[in-house]
Design a protein around this motif. Structure first.
Motif, PDB file in Angstrom:
ATOM      1  N   GLY A  10       0.842  -1.206   0.000  1.00 36.57           N
ATOM      2  CA  GLY A  10       0.000   0.000   0.000  1.00 36.57           C
ATOM      3  C   GLY A  10       0.865   1.240   0.000  1.00 36.57           C
ATOM      4  N   SER A  11       2.177   1.042  -0.029  1.00 40.26           N
ATOM      5  CA  SER A  11       3.111   2.166  -0.005  1.00 40.26           C
ATOM      6  C   SER A  11       3.331   2.749  -1.400  1.00 40.26           C
ATOM      7  CB  SER A  11       4.451   1.703   0.580  1.00 40.26           C
ATOM      8  OG  SER A  11       4.860   0.499  -0.041  1.00 40.26           O
ATOM      9  N   TYR A  12       2.966   2.013  -2.440  1.00 42.08           N
ATOM     10  CA  TYR A  12       2.974   2.509  -3.827  1.00 42.08           C
ATOM     11  C   TYR A  12       2.123   1.548  -4.665  1.00 42.08           C
ATOM     12  CZ  TYR A  12       6.929  -0.788  -3.876  1.00 42.08           C
ATOM     13  OH  TYR A  12       7.730  -1.885  -3.713  1.00 42.08           O
ATOM     14  N   ILE A  14      -0.854  -0.143  -6.899  1.00 43.16           N
ATOM     15  CA  ILE A  14      -2.315  -0.242  -6.766  1.00 43.16           C
ATOM     16  C   ILE A  14      -2.744  -0.040  -5.313  1.00 43.16           C
ATOM     17  CG2 ILE A  14      -4.229  -1.886  -6.922  1.00 43.16           C
ATOM     18  CD1 ILE A  14      -2.650  -3.138  -9.371  1.00 43.16           C
ATOM     19  N   ARG A  33       7.160  -2.887   3.617  1.00 47.17           N
ATOM     20  CA  ARG A  33       8.560  -2.683   3.985  1.00 47.17           C
ATOM     21  C   ARG A  33       8.916  -1.208   4.038  1.00 47.17           C
ATOM     22  NH1 ARG A  33      10.621  -6.420  -0.730  1.00 47.17           N
ATOM     23  NH2 ARG A  33       9.083  -5.015  -1.670  1.00 47.17           N
ATOM     24  N   SER A  34       8.353  -0.401   3.122  1.00 44.28           N
ATOM     25  CA  SER A  34       8.670   1.031   3.088  1.00 44.28           C
ATOM     26  C   SER A  34       7.404   1.859   3.328  1.00 44.28           C
ATOM     27  CB  SER A  34       9.251   1.407   1.717  1.00 44.28           C
ATOM     28  OG  SER A  34       8.214   1.456   0.744  1.00 44.28           O
ATOM     29  N   ASP A  49       7.717  -7.308   6.331  1.00 41.75           N
ATOM     30  CA  ASP A  49       8.129  -7.997   5.106  1.00 41.75           C
ATOM     31  C   ASP A  49       7.388  -9.331   5.047  1.00 41.75           C
ATOM     32  OD1 ASP A  49       9.301  -9.439   3.062  1.00 41.75           O
ATOM     33  OD2 ASP A  49      11.317  -8.648   3.448  1.00 41.75           O
ATOM     34  N   ALA A  50       6.500  -9.450   4.074  1.00 41.84           N
ATOM     35  CA  ALA A  50       5.648 -10.643   3.989  1.00 41.84           C
ATOM     36  C   ALA A  50       6.462 -11.916   3.799  1.00 41.84           C
ATOM     37  CB  ALA A  50       4.661 -10.483   2.833  1.00 41.84           C
ATOM     38  N   CYS A  70      -1.543  -7.077  -1.387  1.00 41.57           N
ATOM     39  CA  CYS A  70      -1.004  -6.487  -2.624  1.00 41.57           C
ATOM     40  C   CYS A  70       0.282  -7.112  -3.162  1.00 41.57           C
ATOM     41  CB  CYS A  70      -0.743  -4.996  -2.420  1.00 41.57           C
ATOM     42  SG  CYS A  70      -2.225  -4.053  -2.074  1.00 41.57           S
ATOM     43  N   LYS A 137      -0.532 -17.250  -9.248  1.00 38.61           N
ATOM     44  CA  LYS A 137      -1.822 -16.540  -9.170  1.00 38.61           C
ATOM     45  C   LYS A 137      -2.991 -17.510  -9.293  1.00 38.61           C
ATOM     46  CE  LYS A 137      -0.361 -12.222  -8.852  1.00 38.61           C
ATOM     47  NZ  LYS A 137      -0.464 -11.492  -7.572  1.00 38.61           N
ATOM     48  N   VAL A 165      -0.819  -2.984 -15.676  1.00 36.94           N
ATOM     49  CA  VAL A 165      -1.151  -1.723 -15.002  1.00 36.94           C
ATOM     50  C   VAL A 165       0.134  -0.938 -14.773  1.00 36.94           C
ATOM     51  CG1 VAL A 165      -2.218  -0.707 -12.950  1.00 36.94           C
ATOM     52  CG2 VAL A 165      -3.044  -2.905 -13.816  1.00 36.94           C
ATOM     53  N   THR A 167       2.428   0.570 -12.861  1.00 38.36           N
ATOM     54  CA  THR A 167       2.891   0.700 -11.470  1.00 38.36           C
ATOM     55  C   THR A 167       4.389   0.378 -11.451  1.00 38.36           C
ATOM     56  OG1 THR A 167       2.632  -1.626 -10.918  1.00 38.36           O
ATOM     57  CG2 THR A 167       0.672  -0.241 -10.643  1.00 38.36           C
TER      58      THR A 167
END
Ligand SMILES: NC(=O)c1ccc[n+]([C@@H]2O[C@H](COP(=O)([O-])OP(=O)(O)OC[C@H]3O[C@@H](n4cnc5c(N)ncnc54)[C@H](OP(=O)(O)O)[C@@H]3O)[C@@H](O)[C@H]2O)c1
Length: 230
Positions: A10-12, A14, A33-34, A49-50, A70, A137, A165, A167
């Protein structure tokens, strides 16, 4: 009372677009992480960190009304260039890390809550060089359908399957005008996606407006998965 929305990432990209769209109406928790794009937004950030960390549940609300995972990859190579380790890495970030987080937070999902995951158009529409990411996926799609059945009617659980997309994740595929034009041309709607296209669908799926939708894989892909214009 504001709804509590938890985003992994969510930090950049989508995820940040989702944050921007929901920040007025919801209380938002971002675990990433950021804090790259989050400056100036009223968001509760959890360093995470996932791939390596367990989510610290003490930093999350007791009741979660919306959840989005995400982190993902676009590792496009011919099969002969992909090692087993590459498949494992894609599976680890997209699927196993996601499962670990879901197992941790699922008990906190509120009545009538919603969870959103990301797949890719390449799962339903076979595309060369996508074997690794499509496998990872595809695992998400199968997992989500079963999970949606298991947690219905308490939690609605859906997947968004985007095409390309614009990103940071897709930067290498869109880093010059020739690539951008040729990628846009492949889509019936003649452009690649922007993060808001996908965030609009996520916002809808997280809201009560999608109250009769669960267990779906929804394409947001400029028509690529369903229309043959050639
Ligand atoms: N962009 C596309 O063309 C496209 C197409 C089809 C599907 N998708 C899927 O859509 C989803 C979102 O894509 P995107 O383009 O927005 O990706 P992105 O630009 O790479 O953004 C990913 C977000 O997840 C976070 N993240 C990544 N690795 C993480 C980790 N190990 N632990 C915690 N957070 C992590 C990042 O934050 P930090 O780096 O700060 O941790 C960032 O906020 C992904 O699942 C992707 O596979 C994207």
């Amino acid at each position: 009372m504001k709804r509590n929305i938890v985003l992994i990432g969510g930090s950049y990209g989508i995820g940040l677009s989702i944050v921007k769209q929901l920040r007025e109406s919801c209380t938002i928790y971002v675990a990433s992480r950021s804090t790259e794009g989050l400056e100036g937004y009223n968001v509760k950030h959890i360093p995470f960190d996932a791939l390596t960390d367990s989510l610290d549940l003490s930093l999350l609300p007791e009741e979660i009304h919306g959840f989005v995972y995400c982190p993902g990859s676009i590792n496009l190579k011919p099969l002969k260039m992909l090692s087993l380790a590459n498949f494992e890495e894609d599976m680890q970030l997209n699927f196993f890390s996601m499962v670990r987080v879901v197992k941790d937070i699922i008990g906190r999902m509120a009545d009538n809550s919603s969870m959103v995951f990301f797949s890719t158009v390449a799962v339903s529409t076979g595309m060369p060089f996508h074997t690794s990411v499509s496998a990872a996926k595809g695992a998400i799609e199968g997992f989500v359908k079963s999970l949606a059945a298991e947690y219905s009617p308490k939690v609605r659980i859906n997947v968004i399957a985007p095409s390309l997309v614009d990103t940071p994740l897709a930067a290498r595929l869109l880093n010059n005008d020739r690539k951008k034009d040729s990628m846009a041309e492949r889509h019936p709607l003649k452009r690649v996606g922007n993060p808001e296209d996908i965030a609009n669908m996520a916002e809808f799926l997280l809201s009560d407006k999608s109250g009769w939708i669960t267990g779906q894989v929804i394409g947001v892909d400029g028509g690529l998965s369903t229309l043959n214009i050639n």
